[in-house]
Design a protein around this motif. Structure first.
Motif, PDB file in Angstrom:
ATOM      1  N   MET A 248      39.589  38.170  30.968  1.00 13.22           N
ATOM      2  CA  MET A 248      38.866  38.191  32.247  1.00 13.22           C
ATOM      3  C   MET A 248      39.198  39.456  33.036  1.00 13.22           C
ATOM      4  SD  MET A 248      36.898  35.620  32.441  1.00 13.22           S
ATOM      5  CE  MET A 248      36.620  35.348  30.720  1.00 13.22           C
ATOM      6  N   LYS A 249      40.459  39.866  32.986  1.00 11.53           N
ATOM      7  CA  LYS A 249      40.846  41.087  33.721  1.00 11.53           C
ATOM      8  C   LYS A 249      40.173  42.302  33.094  1.00 11.53           C
ATOM      9  CE  LYS A 249      44.887  39.245  35.953  1.00 11.53           C
ATOM     10  NZ  LYS A 249      46.201  38.679  35.703  1.00 11.53           N
ATOM     11  N   GLY A 250      40.032  42.278  31.780  1.00 12.90           N
ATOM     12  CA  GLY A 250      39.270  43.344  31.131  1.00 12.90           C
ATOM     13  C   GLY A 250      37.828  43.343  31.613  1.00 12.90           C
ATOM     14  N   LEU A 251      37.266  42.154  31.730  1.00 12.04           N
ATOM     15  CA  LEU A 251      35.851  42.046  32.103  1.00 12.04           C
ATOM     16  C   LEU A 251      35.571  42.460  33.546  1.00 12.04           C
ATOM     17  CD1 LEU A 251      34.511  38.777  30.423  1.00 12.04           C
ATOM     18  CD2 LEU A 251      33.833  41.137  29.951  1.00 12.04           C
ATOM     19  N   ASN A 252      36.562  42.304  34.430  1.00 16.14           N
ATOM     20  CA  ASN A 252      36.309  42.732  35.819  1.00 16.14           C
ATOM     21  C   ASN A 252      35.904  44.205  35.845  1.00 16.14           C
ATOM     22  OD1 ASN A 252      36.858  40.220  36.939  1.00 16.14           O
ATOM     23  ND2 ASN A 252      39.045  40.650  37.111  1.00 16.14           N
ATOM     24  N   SER A 253      36.616  45.028  35.088  1.00 14.06           N
ATOM     25  CA  SER A 253      36.234  46.444  35.012  1.00 14.06           C
ATOM     26  C   SER A 253      34.945  46.593  34.210  1.00 14.06           C
ATOM     27  CB  SER A 253      37.319  47.275  34.329  1.00 14.06           C
ATOM     28  OG  SER A 253      38.550  47.053  34.925  1.00 14.06           O
ATOM     29  N   GLY A 254      34.867  45.850  33.107  1.00  9.88           N
ATOM     30  CA  GLY A 254      33.676  45.934  32.253  1.00  9.88           C
ATOM     31  C   GLY A 254      32.406  45.672  33.048  1.00  9.88           C
ATOM     32  N   ARG A 255      32.488  44.745  33.980  1.00 12.84           N
ATOM     33  CA  ARG A 255      31.307  44.407  34.797  1.00 12.84           C
ATOM     34  C   ARG A 255      30.920  45.583  35.703  1.00 12.84           C
ATOM     35  NH1 ARG A 255      33.541  38.156  35.345  1.00 12.84           N
ATOM     36  NH2 ARG A 255      32.736  37.570  33.287  1.00 12.84           N
ATOM     37  N   ILE A 256      31.909  46.287  36.205  1.00  8.18           N
ATOM     38  CA  ILE A 256      31.621  47.483  37.015  1.00  8.18           C
ATOM     39  C   ILE A 256      30.978  48.563  36.137  1.00  8.18           C
ATOM     40  CG2 ILE A 256      32.715  49.413  38.224  1.00  8.18           C
ATOM     41  CD1 ILE A 256      34.799  47.510  39.231  1.00  8.18           C
ATOM     42  N   TYR A 257      31.466  48.679  34.916  1.00  8.19           N
ATOM     43  CA  TYR A 257      30.972  49.758  34.051  1.00  8.19           C
ATOM     44  C   TYR A 257      29.561  49.473  33.546  1.00  8.19           C
ATOM     45  CZ  TYR A 257      35.955  50.862  34.098  1.00  8.19           C
ATOM     46  OH  TYR A 257      37.241  51.133  34.495  1.00  8.19           O
ATOM     47  N   VAL A 258      29.276  48.224  33.255  1.00  9.81           N
ATOM     48  CA  VAL A 258      27.930  47.914  32.784  1.00  9.81           C
ATOM     49  C   VAL A 258      26.941  48.134  33.952  1.00  9.81           C
ATOM     50  CG1 VAL A 258      27.609  45.408  33.135  1.00  9.81           C
ATOM     51  CG2 VAL A 258      27.031  46.430  30.957  1.00  9.81           C
ATOM     52  N   ALA A 259      27.388  47.824  35.139  1.00 10.32           N
ATOM     53  CA  ALA A 259      26.554  48.078  36.329  1.00 10.32           C
ATOM     54  C   ALA A 259      26.379  49.593  36.521  1.00 10.32           C
ATOM     55  CB  ALA A 259      27.209  47.467  37.561  1.00 10.32           C
ATOM     56  N   SER A 260      27.443  50.349  36.269  1.00 10.96           N
ATOM     57  CA  SER A 260      27.364  51.809  36.411  1.00 10.96           C
ATOM     58  C   SER A 260      26.403  52.392  35.377  1.00 10.96           C
ATOM     59  CB  SER A 260      28.745  52.445  36.233  1.00 10.96           C
ATOM     60  OG  SER A 260      29.671  51.852  37.112  1.00 10.96           O
ATOM     61  N   ALA A 314      33.410  47.819  44.769  1.00  9.11           N
ATOM     62  CA  ALA A 314      34.117  46.884  43.877  1.00  9.11           C
ATOM     63  C   ALA A 314      35.174  47.619  43.058  1.00  9.11           C
ATOM     64  CB  ALA A 314      33.117  46.189  42.947  1.00  9.11           C
ATOM     65  N   ALA A 315      34.848  48.840  42.618  1.00 10.15           N
ATOM     66  CA  ALA A 315      35.808  49.616  41.826  1.00 10.15           C
ATOM     67  C   ALA A 315      37.051  49.909  42.670  1.00 10.15           C
ATOM     68  CB  ALA A 315      35.166  50.921  41.346  1.00 10.15           C
ATOM     69  N   VAL A 316      36.845  50.256  43.917  1.00  7.34           N
ATOM     70  CA  VAL A 316      37.979  50.533  44.812  1.00  7.34           C
ATOM     71  C   VAL A 316      38.790  49.245  45.028  1.00  7.34           C
ATOM     72  CG1 VAL A 316      38.609  51.168  47.185  1.00  7.34           C
ATOM     73  CG2 VAL A 316      36.879  52.509  45.948  1.00  7.34           C
ATOM     74  N   ALA A 317      38.085  48.124  45.174  1.00  5.17           N
ATOM     75  CA  ALA A 317      38.781  46.836  45.370  1.00  5.17           C
ATOM     76  C   ALA A 317      39.666  46.523  44.162  1.00  5.17           C
ATOM     77  CB  ALA A 317      37.765  45.717  45.594  1.00  5.17           C
ATOM     78  N   LEU A 318      39.153  46.793  42.985  1.00  9.77           N
ATOM     79  CA  LEU A 318      39.919  46.526  41.762  1.00  9.77           C
ATOM     80  C   LEU A 318      41.103  47.497  41.660  1.00  9.77           C
ATOM     81  CD1 LEU A 318      39.511  44.403  39.641  1.00  9.77           C
ATOM     82  CD2 LEU A 318      38.042  45.973  38.372  1.00  9.77           C
ATOM     83  N   ASP A 319      40.838  48.761  41.957  1.00  7.50           N
ATOM     84  CA  ASP A 319      41.912  49.760  41.916  1.00  7.50           C
ATOM     85  C   ASP A 319      43.035  49.411  42.894  1.00  7.50           C
ATOM     86  OD1 ASP A 319      41.009  51.540  39.939  1.00  7.50           O
ATOM     87  OD2 ASP A 319      39.698  52.590  41.346  1.00  7.50           O
ATOM     88  N   SER A 320      42.655  48.845  44.048  1.00  2.96           N
ATOM     89  CA  SER A 320      43.679  48.583  45.068  1.00  2.96           C
ATOM     90  C   SER A 320      44.159  47.131  45.036  1.00  2.96           C
ATOM     91  CB  SER A 320      43.117  48.939  46.459  1.00  2.96           C
ATOM     92  OG  SER A 320      41.973  48.144  46.710  1.00  2.96           O
ATOM     93  N   GLN A 321      43.798  46.422  43.961  1.00  2.00           N
ATOM     94  CA  GLN A 321      44.221  45.015  43.789  1.00  2.00           C
ATOM     95  C   GLN A 321      43.892  44.147  44.990  1.00  2.00           C
ATOM     96  OE1 GLN A 321      48.296  45.064  42.376  1.00  2.00           O
ATOM     97  NE2 GLN A 321      47.768  46.560  40.829  1.00  2.00           N
ATOM     98  N   ASP A 322      42.725  44.363  45.524  1.00  2.00           N
ATOM     99  CA  ASP A 322      42.226  43.554  46.637  1.00  2.00           C
ATOM    100  C   ASP A 322      42.080  42.101  46.170  1.00  2.00           C
ATOM    101  OD1 ASP A 322      39.906  44.185  49.186  1.00  2.00           O
ATOM    102  OD2 ASP A 322      40.074  42.213  48.241  1.00  2.00           O
ATOM    103  N   ASN A 324      40.027  39.935  46.861  1.00  2.00           N
ATOM    104  CA  ASN A 324      38.633  39.541  46.654  1.00  2.00           C
ATOM    105  C   ASN A 324      37.955  40.311  45.518  1.00  2.00           C
ATOM    106  OD1 ASN A 324      38.491  37.713  48.885  1.00  2.00           O
ATOM    107  ND2 ASN A 324      38.587  39.518  50.209  1.00  2.00           N
ATOM    108  N   ALA A 325      38.763  41.025  44.724  1.00  2.00           N
ATOM    109  CA  ALA A 325      38.167  41.931  43.734  1.00  2.00           C
ATOM    110  C   ALA A 325      37.270  41.210  42.726  1.00  2.00           C
ATOM    111  CB  ALA A 325      39.267  42.710  43.011  1.00  2.00           C
ATOM    112  N   VAL A 326      37.676  40.020  42.272  1.00  2.00           N
ATOM    113  CA  VAL A 326      36.874  39.330  41.238  1.00  2.00           C
ATOM    114  C   VAL A 326      35.465  39.060  41.764  1.00  2.00           C
ATOM    115  CG1 VAL A 326      36.632  37.197  39.888  1.00  2.00           C
ATOM    116  CG2 VAL A 326      38.869  38.308  40.083  1.00  2.00           C
ATOM    117  N   ALA A 327      35.393  38.516  42.974  1.00  2.00           N
ATOM    118  CA  ALA A 327      34.071  38.203  43.549  1.00  2.00           C
ATOM    119  C   ALA A 327      33.301  39.492  43.838  1.00  2.00           C
ATOM    120  CB  ALA A 327      34.235  37.378  44.821  1.00  2.00           C
ATOM    121  N   LEU A 328      33.997  40.518  44.297  1.00  2.00           N
ATOM    122  CA  LEU A 328      33.303  41.780  44.607  1.00  2.00           C
ATOM    123  C   LEU A 328      32.753  42.438  43.333  1.00  2.00           C
ATOM    124  CD1 LEU A 328      35.690  43.189  47.370  1.00  2.00           C
ATOM    125  CD2 LEU A 328      33.354  42.346  47.706  1.00  2.00           C
ATOM    126  N   CYS A 329      33.509  42.347  42.227  1.00  2.00           N
ATOM    127  CA  CYS A 329      33.008  42.895  40.950  1.00  2.00           C
ATOM    128  C   CYS A 329      31.805  42.081  40.475  1.00  2.00           C
ATOM    129  CB  CYS A 329      34.087  42.846  39.869  1.00  2.00           C
ATOM    130  SG  CYS A 329      35.407  44.002  40.148  1.00  2.00           S
TER     131      CYS A 329
END
Ligand code: FAD
Ligand code: 2MC
Length: 393
Positions: A248-260, A314-322, A324-329
């Motif tokens: 799931m932690k892999g996918l949080n970034s993956g979701r940002i990248y597929v959107a990118s 969302a990428a910034v939220a993930l980078d800064s371990q916010d 709410n990052a999961v929901a934002l991604c």
């Protein structure tokens, strides 16, 4: 149409808007690579279903093979925000190839972030150079959205795991050298899942036929089978039972990248529609003079810029371990993949009948980014994750 590029730079739709100088330089490098190495080939790779090994290795030489892995073992050491900027830029040249590179990056990060130093030193340098290609293996025929119900098992037998089961829709399946496999080592549900590396060539690992797809044709998707597949216990990434969390932690970034990647496709489609409006004449004037189409273009640019903002946020939220990052991604993936698909579809409409012909790339951008609403968690699952976040006390 792919040779005249980046005419929208310095406009309100310029992807460089809001970025610092360092990020602009990385972006320029990725845009140049997309224009020179990807865009001229995207149509042929799609038509002939070519997996462009050498081109991806060239991308890796620029640091795009392990963008956000630590530098300690050869990663590029950039942030997820940087990675989003890179994948958006690359996707202007080929959305499908970029999507595979981004999955490979997620796999590299999972090994680098959760693996011990032995695994990291063994794999990260090769993943960074893309001498080793990797695939992410979560989905099964019976476990798609309900990923925690997966039934591929890994049974411990002395110093080995014996893996049995199969994974469905695996991007890169058959071509990739390293499979990052989520399998069950314990109880039912997410807590019984572990993450194990399986190398191509391991006895018992086999691949079914290549799936025929609407898009994403520059890399294969196959069912990957494990039949008494023995791998050393040292191939375990992280701890037993940690696999679902790693996935799931892999996918949080993956979701940002597929959107990118969707944003890159949409940017290219917008630009090409804009150029076409300047040259195509009907009713004695070029299309750019029809207010309906002017407004449509304005809406497309607005959807694109809004997508970038939500994805970069969302990428910034993930980078800064916010927290709410999961929901934002999830929110970013939901919004950007749907809006960018609409942009590509609108671009195709602006091209009229020509947009439907494979001579023009707009239809390919549309086909390639359609699946982003389905994979890396369907957009219904994204809605579920956002609403859970809102409704949980
Ligand atoms: P299902 O889960 O069966 O869903 C069917 C429909 O029901 C969907 O619309 C879904 O949103 C909806 N639905 C399901 N549950 C709910 C719910 N609770 N509430 C509301 N609606 C719901 N997977 C990998 O692991 N690795 C890969 O590399 C990979 N690459 C892929 C490449 C392609 C081209 C494709 C098409 C898929 C790929 N996948 C990969 C699999 C992808 O992640 C799954 O297809 C996706 O997660 C959906 O699972 P499913 O297809 O089983 O659909
Ligand atoms: N980030 C971090 N942790 C997460 C998470 C996320 N995005 N999503 C879930 N978790 C955690 C969650 O917090 C929980 O932890 P804990 O037990 O400590 O509380 C644990 O994982 C289990 O989660 P849930 O209790 O929410 O389990 P549930 O089964 O209800 O929901 C769901 C899980 C639906 C969110 C998950 O199965 C999912 O994301 N499904 C979609 C599958 C998917 O995205 N597949 C993509 C395959 S890859 C692909 O398509 C490619 C192209 C590569």
């Amino acid at each position: 149409p792919t040779s005249r590029r980046f005419l929208l730079t310095a406009s309100c739709a310029d992807p460089a808007n809001g970025l610092g100088e360092g990020q602009r330089q990385i972006q320029k490098m990725a845009l140049d690579f997309a224009a020179k190495e990807l865009a001229p080939n995207m149509q042929e790779w799609d038509e002939k279903e070519i997996f462009p090994v050498e081109t991806m290795r060239k991308a890796a030489q620029l640091g795009f093979g392990a963008v956000y892995c630590d530098e300690k073992f050869g990663g590029t050491g950039l942030s997820r925000l940087d990675a989003s900027v890179i994948f958006e830029a690359l996707a202007t040249g080929c959305c499908s190839t970029t999507a595979y590179i981004s999955i490979h990056n997620v796999c590299a990060w999972m090994v680098d972030h959760f693996g011990n130093d032995e695994l990291r030193s063994q794999w990260v340098p090769r993943l960074a150079s893309m001498d080793t290609f990797s695939s992410y293996c979560l989905t099964e025929q019976g476990a798609g959205s309900d990923a925690a119900s997966l039934s591929t098992t890994a049974r411990k037998d002395g110093s080995h795991y014996i893996i049995n089961g199969s994974k469905a829709f695996i991007s890169g399946g058959g071509e990739s050298d390293l499979y990052v496999v989520m399998c069950r080592t314990g109880q039912a549900g997410p807590a019984g899942v572990s993450c194990i590396l399986v190398e191509k060539g391991t006895p018992g690992l086999s691949f079914a036929k290549k799936e025929k797809k609407l898009g994403w044709n520059s890399h294969p998707a196959r069912i990957v089978n494990f039949d008494d597949c023995r791998v050393p216990v040292t191939n375990l990434v992280g701890e037993e039972g940690q696999g679902f969390s790693i996935a799931m932690k892999g996918l949080n970034s993956g979701r940002i990248y597929v959107a990118s990647s969707s944003m890159g496709a949409a940017y290219a489609a917008l630009e090409q529609a804009r150029d076409y409006m300047k040259i195509r004449k009907q009713f004695g004037k070029s299309l750019e003079n029809f207010q309906y189409l002017q407004f449509r273009l304005a809406e497309m640019a607005t959807q694109l810029v809004a997508s970038r903002l939500i994805v970069r946020n969302a990428a910034v939220a993930l980078d800064s371990q916010d927290p709410n990052a999961v929901a934002l991604c999830s929110m970013a993936k939901l919004f950007a993949t749907e809006e960018c698909f609409k942009i590509c579809n609108s671009a195709m409409q602006i091209f009229g009948g020509y947009g439907y012909l494979k001579d023009y790339p707009v239809q390919q951008y549309m086909r390639d980014c359609r699946v982003h609403c389905i994979l890396e968690g369907t957009n219904e699952i994204m809605r579920m994750l956002v609403s859970r976040d809102l409704l949980t006390e």
